[in-house]
Write an enzyme that holds these catalytic residues in place. Structure first.
Site, PDB file in Angstrom:
ATOM      1  N   TYR A  26       1.057  -1.304  -0.067  1.00 36.72           N
ATOM      2  CA  TYR A  26      -0.047   0.056  -0.049  1.00 36.72           C
ATOM      3  C   TYR A  26       0.631   1.238   0.232  1.00 36.72           C
ATOM      4  O   TYR A  26       1.760   1.391   0.637  1.00 36.72           O
ATOM      5  CB  TYR A  26      -1.052   0.078   1.252  1.00 36.72           C
ATOM      6  CG  TYR A  26      -0.544  -0.124   2.383  1.00 36.72           C
ATOM      7  CD1 TYR A  26      -0.044   1.034   3.203  1.00 36.72           C
ATOM      8  CD2 TYR A  26      -0.325  -1.590   3.219  1.00 36.72           C
ATOM      9  CE1 TYR A  26       0.498   0.819   4.670  1.00 36.72           C
ATOM     10  CE2 TYR A  26       0.228  -1.575   4.366  1.00 36.72           C
ATOM     11  CZ  TYR A  26       0.529  -0.504   5.073  1.00 36.72           C
ATOM     12  OH  TYR A  26       1.232  -0.454   6.404  1.00 36.72           O
ATOM     13  N   ILE A  59       6.303  -2.089  11.471  1.00 33.52           N
ATOM     14  CA  ILE A  59       6.144  -3.741  11.644  1.00 33.52           C
ATOM     15  C   ILE A  59       4.704  -4.080  11.700  1.00 33.52           C
ATOM     16  O   ILE A  59       3.898  -3.877  12.890  1.00 33.52           O
ATOM     17  CB  ILE A  59       6.768  -3.957  13.082  1.00 33.52           C
ATOM     18  CG1 ILE A  59       8.309  -3.376  12.805  1.00 33.52           C
ATOM     19  CG2 ILE A  59       6.974  -5.385  13.304  1.00 33.52           C
ATOM     20  CD1 ILE A  59       9.207  -3.398  13.815  1.00 33.52           C
ATOM     21  N   GLU A  60       4.348  -5.097  11.090  1.00 33.99           N
ATOM     22  CA  GLU A  60       3.012  -5.814  11.143  1.00 33.99           C
ATOM     23  C   GLU A  60       3.052  -6.793  12.116  1.00 33.99           C
ATOM     24  O   GLU A  60       3.909  -7.868  11.736  1.00 33.99           O
ATOM     25  CB  GLU A  60       2.470  -6.035   9.645  1.00 33.99           C
ATOM     26  CG  GLU A  60       2.603  -4.901   8.471  1.00 33.99           C
ATOM     27  CD  GLU A  60       1.287  -3.648   8.856  1.00 33.99           C
ATOM     28  OE1 GLU A  60       0.540  -4.262   9.805  1.00 33.99           O
ATOM     29  OE2 GLU A  60       1.586  -2.930   8.226  1.00 33.99           O
ATOM     30  N   LEU A  61       2.210  -6.967  13.117  1.00 28.77           N
ATOM     31  CA  LEU A  61       2.423  -8.212  14.099  1.00 28.77           C
ATOM     32  C   LEU A  61       1.394  -9.201  13.987  1.00 28.77           C
ATOM     33  O   LEU A  61       1.412 -10.192  14.614  1.00 28.77           O
ATOM     34  CB  LEU A  61       2.022  -7.501  15.503  1.00 28.77           C
ATOM     35  CG  LEU A  61       3.302  -6.579  15.785  1.00 28.77           C
ATOM     36  CD1 LEU A  61       3.264  -5.829  17.288  1.00 28.77           C
ATOM     37  CD2 LEU A  61       4.484  -7.113  15.859  1.00 28.77           C
TER      38      LEU A  61
END
Length: 84
Positions: free
Chosen positions: A32, A53-55
């Site tokens: 995105y 950071i995508e958790l």
């Protein structure tokens, strides 16, 4: 590699069956694009490099699920800090 589910590349198969991130890594701009965002400004004007950071697969997990997210990502976060 510290988060096995993410490292396999399809952590959100039930929600996003066609998305695949080799070794759990995605190029955020391909995923995105946010032109002119704060990350761009910081990098251009202060030489500050930011990461997102995508958790997990859910943007707003329930409070009772947070310990699970911590356990899934604790070792990855420590490894990231060690490398920085």
């Amino acid at each position: 590699q510290e988060n096995t589910k993410m490292y396999q590349g399809s952590p959100c198969k039930d929600m996003y069956p066609t998305e695949y991130f080799p070794h759990g890594i995605t190029n955020g701009a391909q995923w995105y694009n946010v032109p002119g965002g704060m990350q761009d400004w910081n990098y251009l004007h202060t030489n500050c490099f930011e990461v997102t950071i995508e958790l997990g697969c859910v943007k707003y997990p329930k409070a009772e699920e947070l310990p699970k997210y911590w356990e899934q990502n604790r070792r990855s976060l420590l490894q990231f800090m060690k490398q920085v």
